[in-house]
Write a protein that holds these residues in place. Structure first.
Motif, PDB file in Angstrom:
ATOM      1  N   LYS A  40       5.260  32.118 -10.155  1.00  0.00           N
ATOM      2  CA  LYS A  40       4.881  32.802 -11.160  1.00  0.00           C
ATOM      3  C   LYS A  40       3.968  33.815 -10.886  1.00  0.00           C
ATOM      4  CE  LYS A  40       4.831  28.424 -14.027  1.00  0.00           C
ATOM      5  NZ  LYS A  40       3.856  27.574 -14.845  1.00  0.00           N
ATOM      6  N   PHE A  41       3.467  33.757  -9.759  1.00  0.00           N
ATOM      7  CA  PHE A  41       2.396  34.905  -9.453  1.00  0.00           C
ATOM      8  C   PHE A  41       2.852  35.753  -8.419  1.00  0.00           C
ATOM      9  CE2 PHE A  41       0.374  30.849 -10.608  1.00  0.00           C
ATOM     10  CZ  PHE A  41      -0.185  31.061 -12.089  1.00  0.00           C
ATOM     11  N   LEU A  42       3.706  35.151  -7.490  1.00  0.00           N
ATOM     12  CA  LEU A  42       4.001  36.098  -6.235  1.00  0.00           C
ATOM     13  C   LEU A  42       4.492  37.296  -6.384  1.00  0.00           C
ATOM     14  CD1 LEU A  42       4.328  35.492  -3.183  1.00  0.00           C
ATOM     15  CD2 LEU A  42       6.745  34.628  -3.580  1.00  0.00           C
ATOM     16  N   ALA A  43       5.093  37.794  -7.075  1.00  0.00           N
ATOM     17  CA  ALA A  43       5.560  39.145  -7.538  1.00  0.00           C
ATOM     18  C   ALA A  43       4.334  40.146  -7.683  1.00  0.00           C
ATOM     19  CB  ALA A  43       6.554  39.649  -8.563  1.00  0.00           C
ATOM     20  N   ARG A  44       3.477  39.695  -8.496  1.00  0.00           N
ATOM     21  CA  ARG A  44       2.109  40.363  -8.735  1.00  0.00           C
ATOM     22  C   ARG A  44       1.385  40.527  -7.375  1.00  0.00           C
ATOM     23  NH1 ARG A  44      -2.139  37.208 -12.324  1.00  0.00           N
ATOM     24  NH2 ARG A  44      -2.255  36.187 -10.606  1.00  0.00           N
ATOM     25  N   CYS A  45       1.209  39.615  -6.579  1.00  0.00           N
ATOM     26  CA  CYS A  45       0.411  39.688  -5.194  1.00  0.00           C
ATOM     27  C   CYS A  45       1.295  40.469  -4.361  1.00  0.00           C
ATOM     28  CB  CYS A  45       0.584  38.292  -4.629  1.00  0.00           C
ATOM     29  SG  CYS A  45      -0.109  38.282  -3.197  1.00  0.00           S
TER      30      CYS A  45
ATOM     31  N   GLY B 278       7.452  25.485   2.590  1.00  0.00           N
ATOM     32  CA  GLY B 278       8.606  24.496   2.000  1.00  0.00           C
ATOM     33  C   GLY B 278       8.701  24.629   0.471  1.00  0.00           C
ATOM     34  N   SER B 279       8.619  25.870   0.040  1.00  0.00           N
ATOM     35  CA  SER B 279       8.339  26.003  -1.559  1.00  0.00           C
ATOM     36  C   SER B 279       9.671  25.183  -1.916  1.00  0.00           C
ATOM     37  CB  SER B 279       8.377  27.233  -1.918  1.00  0.00           C
ATOM     38  OG  SER B 279       7.053  27.948  -1.666  1.00  0.00           O
ATOM     39  N   THR B 280       9.512  24.480  -3.353  1.00  0.00           N
ATOM     40  CA  THR B 280      10.689  23.862  -3.832  1.00  0.00           C
ATOM     41  C   THR B 280      11.297  24.768  -5.167  1.00  0.00           C
ATOM     42  OG1 THR B 280       9.274  22.450  -5.061  1.00  0.00           O
ATOM     43  CG2 THR B 280      10.328  21.645  -3.140  1.00  0.00           C
ATOM     44  N   ASP B 281      10.330  25.718  -5.419  1.00  0.00           N
ATOM     45  CA  ASP B 281      11.010  26.566  -6.650  1.00  0.00           C
ATOM     46  C   ASP B 281      11.367  27.900  -6.152  1.00  0.00           C
ATOM     47  OD1 ASP B 281       8.716  28.088  -5.508  1.00  0.00           O
ATOM     48  OD2 ASP B 281       7.561  28.090  -7.361  1.00  0.00           O
ATOM     49  N   GLY B 282      11.505  28.799  -7.060  1.00  0.00           N
ATOM     50  CA  GLY B 282      12.061  30.096  -6.543  1.00  0.00           C
ATOM     51  C   GLY B 282      11.172  31.202  -5.708  1.00  0.00           C
ATOM     52  N   SER B 283      10.181  30.790  -4.967  1.00  0.00           N
ATOM     53  CA  SER B 283       9.337  31.475  -4.226  1.00  0.00           C
ATOM     54  C   SER B 283      10.356  32.014  -3.131  1.00  0.00           C
ATOM     55  CB  SER B 283       8.117  30.790  -3.626  1.00  0.00           C
ATOM     56  OG  SER B 283       7.159  30.443  -4.668  1.00  0.00           O
ATOM     57  N   GLY B 284      11.091  31.246  -2.682  1.00  0.00           N
ATOM     58  CA  GLY B 284      11.691  31.677  -1.092  1.00  0.00           C
ATOM     59  C   GLY B 284      12.699  32.906  -1.586  1.00  0.00           C
ATOM     60  N   GLU B 285      13.369  32.725  -2.801  1.00  0.00           N
ATOM     61  CA  GLU B 285      14.285  33.888  -3.125  1.00  0.00           C
ATOM     62  C   GLU B 285      13.487  35.151  -3.548  1.00  0.00           C
ATOM     63  OE1 GLU B 285      14.184  30.860  -4.511  1.00  0.00           O
ATOM     64  OE2 GLU B 285      16.307  29.980  -4.021  1.00  0.00           O
ATOM     65  N   ILE B 286      12.186  34.824  -3.888  1.00  0.00           N
ATOM     66  CA  ILE B 286      11.463  36.304  -4.326  1.00  0.00           C
ATOM     67  C   ILE B 286      11.130  36.728  -3.205  1.00  0.00           C
ATOM     68  CG2 ILE B 286       9.278  37.106  -5.249  1.00  0.00           C
ATOM     69  CD1 ILE B 286       9.319  34.799  -7.261  1.00  0.00           C
ATOM     70  N   LEU B 287      10.401  36.020  -2.057  1.00  0.00           N
ATOM     71  CA  LEU B 287      10.289  36.693  -0.641  1.00  0.00           C
ATOM     72  C   LEU B 287      11.230  37.379  -0.045  1.00  0.00           C
ATOM     73  CD1 LEU B 287       8.286  33.504   0.724  1.00  0.00           C
ATOM     74  CD2 LEU B 287       7.350  35.838   0.057  1.00  0.00           C
TER      75      LEU B 287
ATOM     76  N   CYS C  16      -4.312  36.831   1.984  1.00  0.00           N
ATOM     77  CA  CYS C  16      -4.261  36.911   0.709  1.00  0.00           C
ATOM     78  C   CYS C  16      -3.377  35.615   0.021  1.00  0.00           C
ATOM     79  CB  CYS C  16      -3.683  38.252   0.095  1.00  0.00           C
ATOM     80  SG  CYS C  16      -3.426  38.471  -1.612  1.00  0.00           S
ATOM     81  N   ASP C  17      -4.237  34.767  -0.834  1.00  0.00           N
ATOM     82  CA  ASP C  17      -3.206  33.847  -1.494  1.00  0.00           C
ATOM     83  C   ASP C  17      -2.214  34.501  -2.394  1.00  0.00           C
ATOM     84  OD1 ASP C  17      -5.059  32.159  -0.093  1.00  0.00           O
ATOM     85  OD2 ASP C  17      -6.068  31.441  -1.556  1.00  0.00           O
ATOM     86  N   ALA C  18      -1.221  33.501  -2.492  1.00  0.00           N
ATOM     87  CA  ALA C  18      -0.009  34.107  -3.391  1.00  0.00           C
ATOM     88  C   ALA C  18      -0.219  34.124  -4.770  1.00  0.00           C
ATOM     89  CB  ALA C  18       1.230  33.048  -3.022  1.00  0.00           C
ATOM     90  N   ASP C  19      -1.230  33.560  -5.363  1.00  0.00           N
ATOM     91  CA  ASP C  19      -1.467  33.684  -6.722  1.00  0.00           C
ATOM     92  C   ASP C  19      -2.728  34.942  -6.999  1.00  0.00           C
ATOM     93  OD1 ASP C  19      -3.357  31.966  -5.621  1.00  0.00           O
ATOM     94  OD2 ASP C  19      -3.435  30.672  -6.950  1.00  0.00           O
ATOM     95  N   ASP C  20      -3.263  35.286  -6.073  1.00  0.00           N
ATOM     96  CA  ASP C  20      -4.291  36.283  -6.193  1.00  0.00           C
ATOM     97  C   ASP C  20      -3.488  37.688  -5.855  1.00  0.00           C
ATOM     98  OD1 ASP C  20      -6.006  34.311  -6.539  1.00  0.00           O
ATOM     99  OD2 ASP C  20      -6.647  34.361  -4.428  1.00  0.00           O
TER     100      ASP C  20
END
Length: 333
Positions: A13-18, A38-47, A87-91
């Motif tokens: 939800k926040f990774l692209a903004r970061c 080990g993310s189980t959502d779409g974080s890996g694809e965004i990265l 930097c944290d991924a939601d910041d």
């Protein structure tokens, strides 16, 4: 060269903004080391998408879920920069923040640079407007231990610092495998090695709060580990106080500051009488209890931890009233 380490776990939800904010830093020679824990959502694809678009800047490491400290340590091991940032991924950061800090405040003798942040909850994010210009001035320049003596709450949050990597490597400083307060433990080790430090009042980092943050987690299994992490932190502070008697007063003050989040976790756990009394004795043995401060908070902690009945009543009220009705409204926890 600057290396920015970003631990990522279920942050789609926040990774692209970061990442967008990190690509707008204006630093010519830098890298963003993302560790997907080990993310189980779409974080890996965004990265992977960002890595394909910016292969020279965005580096991605995939690993099984091992927790935030392990992810940061892996990132540190891969980082090639002379200067490290976290930097944290939601910041996110304001555009040009790292360039501004490096060009205006970082020197050859600087080993630690602290800067400021703004906390934004969901409501504030909807109305927040950034200033057009970056600004800041040096408020401290000297040995880090002298900065501690000024009584500043400076040990939390590694994302509000720049670190010289050679200093961390020289002293073998890495993140301890704690469920919580790993930032404080890391910075405690840094400060006790007494780097040359600068503090600037540049508000360039944006710490955003959300319901999914681990600091807001009140699951019983996690809370017990969190309490244990704080106990280990207190033990480390007591060790340093014995090792450096001249710094004992400042370290004792930090123990009292950390009692607030620690006490919150203790109240959140439904400890049995045997467990609570055992924890009490451990804290008494370290000199953490009874708290010596005359503040109202210290008096409350001492009263609640005095016997099991007072703890049982306070814990029940905390779990049934504060957690469901007050905690979700707080910006910080």
């Amino acid at each position: 060269m600057l290396s920015v380490i970003v631990p990522v776990y279920n942050a789609e939800k926040f990774l692209a903004r970061c990442l967008d904010s990190l690509l707008e830093q204006g630093v010519e020679d830098y890298e963003v080391v993302c560790v997907n824990d080990g993310s189980t959502d779409g974080s890996g694809e965004i990265l992977q998408q960002y890595h394909k678009r910016h292969p020279d800047v965005i580096k991605v490491l995939e690993q099984e879920n091992r927790g935030l400290p392990a992810a940061r340590n892996e990132g540190m091991g891969l980082a090639k920069g002379d200067v490290l940032a976290f930097c944290d991924a939601d910041d996110y950061l304001v555009p040009g923040a790292y360039r501004y800090l490096l060009e205006n405040f970082w020197t050859e003798e600087t080993e630690l640079l602290r800067f400021d942040s703004v906390t934004l909850d969901r409501k504030m994010l909807r109305t927040w407007r950034e200033k057009d210009e970056l600004e800041g001035s040096i408020l401290f320049d000297g040995e880090a231990c002298n900065f501690l003596r000024e009584g500043r709450k400076s040990l939390c949050f590694v994302w509000s610092y720049l670190y010289r990597q050679s200093f961390l490597m020289e002293h073998g400083i890495v993140f301890r495998m704690l469920k919580q307060c790993e930032d404080t433990a890391f910075n405690l080790d840094v400060y006790m090695c007494n780097p040359h430090m600068r503090y600037v009042n540049a508000n360039v980092y944006r710490y955003t709060t959300s319901e999914g943050q681990v600091t807001r987690c009140r699951e019983a299994f996690y809370l017990r580990d969190a309490v244990e992490s704080y106990v280990l932190l207190f033990e480390r502070m007591e060790e340093y106080a014995r090792q450096f008697p001249a710094r004992a007063k400042e370290l004792k003050r930090y123990v009292e500051w950390e009692m607030r989040p620690f006490f919150s976790r203790v109240l959140s756990v439904k400890y049995s009488k045997t467990e609570m009394l055992s924890l009490k004795e451990v804290l008494r043995g370290m000199g953490v209890l009874p708290m010596r401060s005359r503040s109202m908070a210290a008096r409350v902690v001492n009263a609640v931890m005095n016997n099991y009945v007072s703890y049982f009543v306070a814990s029940a009220l905390y779990r049934n009233l504060f957690i469901p009705y007050v905690l979700p409204r707080l910006s910080r926890n």
